[in-house]
Design a protein around this motif. Structure first.
Motif, short mmCIF file in Angstrom:
data_model
loop_
_atom_site.label_atom_id
_atom_site.label_comp_id
_atom_site.label_asym_id
_atom_site.label_seq_id
_atom_site.Cartn_x
_atom_site.Cartn_y
_atom_site.Cartn_z
N SER A 2 0.82 -1.21 0.00
CA SER A 2 0.00 0.00 0.00
C SER A 2 0.86 1.26 0.00
CB SER A 2 -0.92 0.00 1.23
OG SER A 2 -0.17 0.23 2.42
N GLY A 3 0.28 2.32 -0.57
CA GLY A 3 0.99 3.59 -0.60
C GLY A 3 1.21 4.16 0.79
N THR A 4 0.23 3.95 1.68
CA THR A 4 0.36 4.44 3.06
C THR A 4 1.56 3.80 3.75
OG1 THR A 4 -2.03 4.75 3.21
CG2 THR A 4 -0.80 4.69 5.27
N LEU A 147 2.98 8.35 -5.13
CA LEU A 147 2.43 9.67 -4.84
C LEU A 147 1.33 10.09 -5.79
CD1 LEU A 147 5.78 11.50 -3.97
CD2 LEU A 147 4.14 10.42 -2.42
N SER A 148 1.42 9.67 -7.05
CA SER A 148 0.38 10.05 -8.00
C SER A 148 -0.98 9.48 -7.60
CB SER A 148 0.75 9.57 -9.41
OG SER A 148 0.90 8.16 -9.44
N ASN A 149 -0.98 8.35 -6.89
CA ASN A 149 -2.23 7.74 -6.43
C ASN A 149 -2.93 8.58 -5.36
OD1 ASN A 149 -1.79 5.51 -8.11
ND2 ASN A 149 -0.58 4.47 -6.54
N TYR A 150 -2.17 9.45 -4.70
CA TYR A 150 -2.73 10.32 -3.66
C TYR A 150 -2.96 11.73 -4.17
CZ TYR A 150 -1.60 6.70 -0.24
OH TYR A 150 -1.55 5.53 0.46
N ILE A 152 -0.69 13.78 -5.15
CA ILE A 152 0.40 14.69 -4.76
C ILE A 152 1.20 15.05 -6.01
CG2 ILE A 152 2.47 14.95 -3.35
CD1 ILE A 152 1.31 12.90 -1.43
N SER A 157 6.39 16.78 -4.15
CA SER A 157 7.21 15.70 -3.60
C SER A 157 8.70 16.02 -3.69
CB SER A 157 6.91 14.38 -4.31
OG SER A 157 7.27 14.43 -5.68
#
Length: 502
Positions: A2-4, A147-150, A152, A157
């Motif tokens: 996961s990104g988190t 980051l693109s998934n969020y 941002i 970044s």
């Protein structure tokens, strides 16, 4: 993965770096920032330089090269070894003899203040470009996978990353970096070993892997069949030699670490052990590249996600794709992230420090100011300015990305480090005198000639393609240009001996 979770790993990593910075920068002044008070342990410097030398470029791009060029990159690595020997026995004794803070001060003593600034200027251009390309690669990978998934933006970044690097380097400088680079090299090598072990197990074991690697050229390093190709054996070895002498021996970033050692003897031990370890580390990176190619072939569904990209993007994203989305578990993903960030930031933090040092010492001469408080304040302003410049250049790299990062880096180096090769070795080898006010003319004309040559080399020389040896050609032309402009030193009259000595 996961990104988190990925962002949590990155945040934890930076907290560790900030703690190290806090511990190592207490009471640090300009002397500690520039030279580490010349009290670093040589083995710490040697180990930390591995991460700084390899960087995120090596971590991503070199494994991806195996699919297209096999293990021929080892030709360049052999050249590296020869270059490190020249640095150890020619350049380091010179730097220690003159007790230099910035290595470009040598040019000031040998030629004059104009050449001093010309040399420093070429370094600043070279290191700004190199550090920006390296950081861009990591930022691009993190942006693509996380980051693109969020939502941002890429710019945000990059800015946050540079600010974090600024925070843990602004006070302690090179004194802090000797320790942070040691930690970051450890993470990078851990990532390399874990990746090799896990992918080997997933493919089927050592026996099957050995067979596959041999088919990819693991035991066939040398390209001897076509002298016109850009990876011909002689071009590879000479290219590695010139890259090392130029990008390490004549680079304030790399030499600043060496000059923190207690004495010349320790610096030589550092350089020789570092070169031996680096040889084997590069080979293992190529082994990893072979394993990645084999794993992708056995798991076509993974590689299909990047098969539509340009060839250079395929190679640069093969490792992160398998590590983060290849189904090998969280351990390889965590170690990959730590290794990638460590490799990138160990070169970026030292680059920022060396850029600040060179600008402070070579351009503004703050090391000679009597007002030490003002000198320290100016150095901090320069540090902020260099951070801003790196930010702008990374954004430009993102806007004009056209080819794989490692070749872009070396192509740029072929133009910018060549004049440094010519200046330093003319000064060391020749005793002839050059008018300090005109050396910059040669240093500007020769890279233009090199650019013209590379643009038409295949047309003019029946398909000939130059490799990384072009850096040495650049240096040689600069040497010849300086020789043409030079004159013999004036012969001094010999003073008669004092009668009391007869």
């Amino acid at each position: 993965m996961s990104g988190t979770f990925i962002l949590t790993v990155i945040l934890a990593y930076f907290i560790v770096l900030l703690v190290i910075s806090r511990l190592t920068s207490r009471g640090a002044k300009n002397e500690a920032f520039f030279t580490g008070n010349r009290n670093s342990k040589w083995y710490l410097v040697s180990f930390g330089m591995i991460g700084a030398s390899l960087s995120g470029v090596t971590f991503i791009s070199i494994p991806g090269l195996v699919g297209s060029s096999g293990f021929s990159y080892m030709q360049i690595v052999i050249g590296y070894m020869l270059g490190y020997a020249i640095i150890s026995f020619v350049l380091l004794p010179l730097y220690y003899k003159l007790n230099l803070t910035s290595i470009y001060s040598y040019l000031g003593g040998r030629f004059g203040p104009t050449t001093h600034r010309v040399g420093a200027g070429f370094f600043l251009i070279s290191r700004i470009l190199g550090a920006s390309v390296r950081l861009f690669l990591v930022a691009d990978i993190l942006d693509y996978f996380v980051l693109s998934n969020y939502g941002i933006p890429f710019e945000v970044s990059v800015l946050v990353t540079l600010l974090l690097i600024y925070v843990y380097t602004y006070r302690g400088g090179i004194k802090t970096i000797v320790w942070t680079d040691t930690l970051q090299t450890l993470f990078m090598l851990l990532a390399l070993i874990v990746s090799v072990v896990l992918i080997t197990q997933s493919i089927g074991g050592v026996a099957e892997v050995s067979t596959g690697l041999k088919s990819l050229g693991m035991t066939d390093w040398f390209v001897t069949d076509d002298p016109k190709s850009n990876n011909y054996i002689l071009k590879g070895i000479l290219g590695g030699l010139f890259i090392t002498v130029g990008m390490t021996g004549l680079d304030q970033d790399m030499m600043q670490k060496n000059l923190t050692c207690r004495n010349e003897k320790d610096a030589k031990k550092n350089m020789m052990w570092f070169s031996i370890i680096l040889f084997f580390v590069n080979f293992v990176f190529l082994v990893l590249g072979g394993l990645l190619a084999m794993y992708a072939e056995a798991n076509v569904e993974i590689f299909s996600e990047i098969s539509g990209m340009e060839a250079d993007k395929q190679t640069d994203r093969l490792f992160p794709m398998i590590a983060l989305n290849g189904g090998l578990g969280n351990l390889i993903g965590i170690t990959f992230l730590l290794g990638l960030i460590a490799a990138a930031y160990s070169s970026a933090d030292s680059a920022l420090t060396s850029l600040t040092t060179s600008t402070s010492v070579d351009i503004f001469s703050v090391d000679q100011w009597e007002d030490k408080t003002k000198a320290e304040r100016v150095r901090k302003y320069i540090h902020i300015g260099m951070t801003a410049i790196l930010f702008v250049v990374i954004l430009l790299a993102n806007a004009f990305k056209e080819q794989d990062v490692i070749n872009t880096l070396f192509i740029l180096a072929g133009y910018t480090y060549g004049p440094l090769l010519g200046l330093f070795f003319f000064g060391i080898i020749s005793k002839r005198v050059v008018d300090d006010h005109y050396t910059w003319i040669v240093c500007l004309i020769v890279p233009v000639l090199i650019y013209i040559f590379k643009s038409y080399e295949q047309e003019w020389f029946d398909g000939y393609k130059s490799g990384h040896e072009i850096l040495g050609v650049n240096g040689l032309l600069c040497y010849l240009g300086l020789w043409i402009m030079s004159s013999k030193p004036a012969v001094q009259e010999i003073e008669p001996l004092d009668n009391t000595l007869s």
